[in-house]
Design a protein around this motif. Structure first.
Motif, mmCIF file in Angstrom:
data_model
loop_
_atom_site.group_PDB
_atom_site.id
_atom_site.type_symbol
_atom_site.label_atom_id
_atom_site.label_comp_id
_atom_site.label_asym_id
_atom_site.label_seq_id
_atom_site.Cartn_x
_atom_site.Cartn_y
_atom_site.Cartn_z
ATOM 1 N N ASP A 94 0.845 -1.208 0.000
ATOM 2 C CA ASP A 94 0.000 0.000 0.000
ATOM 3 C C ASP A 94 0.875 1.250 0.000
ATOM 4 O O ASP A 94 0.638 2.195 -0.768
ATOM 5 C CB ASP A 94 -0.906 0.015 1.237
ATOM 6 N N GLU A 95 1.875 1.273 0.862
ATOM 7 C CA GLU A 95 2.780 2.421 0.938
ATOM 8 C C GLU A 95 3.588 2.560 -0.346
ATOM 9 O O GLU A 95 3.817 3.679 -0.835
ATOM 10 C CB GLU A 95 3.723 2.263 2.140
ATOM 11 N N TYR A 96 4.011 1.454 -0.901
ATOM 12 C CA TYR A 96 4.764 1.440 -2.162
ATOM 13 C C TYR A 96 3.987 2.144 -3.273
ATOM 14 O O TYR A 96 4.524 3.013 -3.965
ATOM 15 C CB TYR A 96 5.051 -0.020 -2.516
ATOM 16 N N PHE A 97 2.713 1.782 -3.419
ATOM 17 C CA PHE A 97 1.917 2.383 -4.491
ATOM 18 C C PHE A 97 1.622 3.864 -4.211
ATOM 19 O O PHE A 97 1.572 4.678 -5.145
ATOM 20 C CB PHE A 97 0.626 1.598 -4.688
ATOM 21 N N LYS A 98 1.453 4.215 -2.961
ATOM 22 C CA LYS A 98 1.232 5.628 -2.630
ATOM 23 C C LYS A 98 2.456 6.473 -2.995
ATOM 24 O O LYS A 98 2.329 7.588 -3.509
ATOM 25 C CB LYS A 98 0.925 5.771 -1.134
ATOM 26 N N ILE A 99 3.632 5.952 -2.719
ATOM 27 C CA ILE A 99 4.853 6.702 -3.033
ATOM 28 C C ILE A 99 5.015 6.825 -4.543
ATOM 29 O O ILE A 99 5.376 7.896 -5.063
ATOM 30 C CB ILE A 99 6.076 6.016 -2.389
ATOM 31 N N PHE A 100 4.724 5.759 -5.275
ATOM 32 C CA PHE A 100 4.845 5.838 -6.725
ATOM 33 C C PHE A 100 3.821 6.811 -7.319
ATOM 34 O O PHE A 100 4.080 7.428 -8.362
ATOM 35 C CB PHE A 100 4.721 4.461 -7.369
ATOM 36 N N ASP A 101 2.668 6.949 -6.680
ATOM 37 C CA ASP A 101 1.702 7.953 -7.142
ATOM 38 C C ASP A 101 2.328 9.345 -7.122
ATOM 39 O O ASP A 101 2.063 10.174 -8.009
ATOM 40 C CB ASP A 101 0.445 7.941 -6.266
ATOM 41 N N VAL A 102 3.162 9.600 -6.130
ATOM 42 C CA VAL A 102 3.838 10.894 -6.028
ATOM 43 C C VAL A 102 4.989 10.975 -7.027
ATOM 44 O O VAL A 102 5.135 11.952 -7.765
ATOM 45 C CB VAL A 102 4.356 11.120 -4.597
ATOM 46 N N LEU A 103 5.807 9.918 -7.072
ATOM 47 C CA LEU A 103 6.991 9.934 -7.928
ATOM 48 C C LEU A 103 6.635 9.965 -9.415
ATOM 49 O O LEU A 103 7.371 10.538 -10.220
ATOM 50 C CB LEU A 103 7.863 8.709 -7.633
ATOM 51 N N ASP A 104 5.520 9.348 -9.781
ATOM 52 C CA ASP A 104 5.109 9.271 -11.186
ATOM 53 C C ASP A 104 4.101 10.355 -11.567
ATOM 54 O O ASP A 104 3.474 10.277 -12.629
ATOM 55 C CB ASP A 104 4.485 7.900 -11.487
ATOM 56 N N ALA A 105 3.933 11.336 -10.720
ATOM 57 C CA ALA A 105 2.943 12.383 -10.998
ATOM 58 C C ALA A 105 3.270 13.085 -12.319
ATOM 59 O O ALA A 105 4.434 13.281 -12.662
ATOM 60 C CB ALA A 105 2.921 13.397 -9.868
ATOM 61 N N PRO A 106 2.237 13.469 -13.083
ATOM 62 C CA PRO A 106 2.468 14.171 -14.339
ATOM 63 C C PRO A 106 3.169 15.505 -14.108
ATOM 64 O O PRO A 106 3.036 16.111 -13.039
ATOM 65 C CB PRO A 106 1.047 14.396 -14.884
#
Length: 335
Positions: A94-106
């Motif tokens: 869950d934390e992994y995907f939340k961080i990637f949401d930030v890192l992969d932001a447009p």
């Protein structure tokens, strides 16, 4: 402690390796989370260490369950086979995907669409019709196109890429693929216009809107050019593919393999025996592993070759994404 006392040396080593990998994954998550929260500078490719640590946790768990099958537990919400993932570690993912949401932001200048999923379906279907498909098979092409979007970005339009400085946007294309797609779109555009004039009007608006912007960060042009560069030439084979692969999820997986390893996938389609076609090139196997296919555990990674049937079965990490795409497609088509 009593149970651990009965373990063989090999089992004890596998357990220690898994615990170390899980602890390292948790540590990397905490470090990246702290960097983001405190606005610290991030390293180049800030998602790569996270990705590798996640893979190591999954790999070592598979190694553990290979030597200690009793450790295979309950199912998990990510639909990962229980032999590969301990459901008690769900909070880490869950934390992994939340961080990637930030890192992969447009990026801030990205041009979003208010109808991103419908855009993908509409473009896929229009391109398929222009390639000669009838309405029913064009719908399948539209569904496949949506599957690729979910596989590449989890359905996030204009996504960046925390693991690559090359691949960006809604279809995660590189600059050369984008240029190829744009040129191929120009060649087919008039045919599309005779089938769907309204779509071409939308296309003209998006082209004008994008202007000199990197077309990969306008959702419409990114999807259009990604489909044209890699997938459009295979759309005429959709009917034949469906006969061999009646499962919609398998169909999406095959086109995702076109995204990852296009040259051998084209060869497999031409072979006349798609599912038995075998890949053995070490470089290609490396590309597949870098995309979470046959990537987890010593037994999987020791494979030096695989048939396309084996590759499709090994793409279980994509299953949840493709199921989500299928549901979204059904929702769009019923409106």
């Amino acid at each position: 402690m009593g149970q651990q006392g009965t373990l063989t040396q090999k089992q004890s080593e596998a357990l220690a390796a898994y615990n170390n990998a899980a602890n390292k994954f948790e540590l990397v998550l905490r470090q990246r989370h702290a960097q983001i929260n405190s606005n610290q500078p991030l390293p180049n490719l800030p998602g790569q260490a996270l990705y590798l640590a996640r893979n190591d946790m999954i790999s070592t768990y598979k190694d553990l369950t290979d030597v200690l099958p009793s450790r295979i537990g309950r199912s998990n919400k990510f639909a990962i086979p229980p032999a590969y993932f301990d459901a008690d570690r769900e909070p880490l993912l869950d934390e992994y995907f939340k961080i990637f949401d930030v890192l992969d932001a447009p990026p801030a200048n990205a041009q979003k669409s208010e109808t991103p999923f419908k855009d993908v379906v509409d473009l896929g279907m229009a391109i398929a019709r222009a390639k000669g498909l009838d309405a029913a098979n064009a719908q399948i092409a539209g569904r496949i196109s949506l599957g690729i979007f979910f596989a590449e970005t989890d359905g996030i339009q204009n996504a960046g890429n925390a693991r690559s400085n090359k691949y960006k946007g809604s279809f995660q294309t590189g600059p050369s693929e984008d240029q190829i797609g744009r040129a191929r779109w120009v060649a087919i555009k008039q045919r599309v216009a005779t089938i769907d004039p309204a779509l071409i009007l939308r296309d003209d608006r998006e082209e004008a809107r994008a202007g000199n912007l990197d077309h990969r960060f306008n959702h419409w042009t990114a999807v259009r050019d990604g489909l044209m560069s890699t997938h459009a030439d295979i759309f005429p084979q959709v009917a034949a593919i469906v006969r061999v692969l009646p499962d919609p999820i398998d169909q999406m997986k095959l086109f995702e393999l076109m995204q990852i390893v296009p040259t051998p996938t084209r060869a497999a389609l031409k072979s006349g025996n798609l599912l038995s076609y075998r890949i053995s090139d070490p470089t290609v196997m490396g590309y597949l592993r870098n995309n979470s296919i046959s990537a987890f555990g010593h037994a999987d990674r020791a494979r030096t070759s695989a048939t396309y049937r084996e590759l499709l079965d090994a793409m279980w990490l994509f299953n949840a994404k493709f199921e989500q795409a299928r549901r979204k497609f059904d929702e769009i088509r019923t409106k």
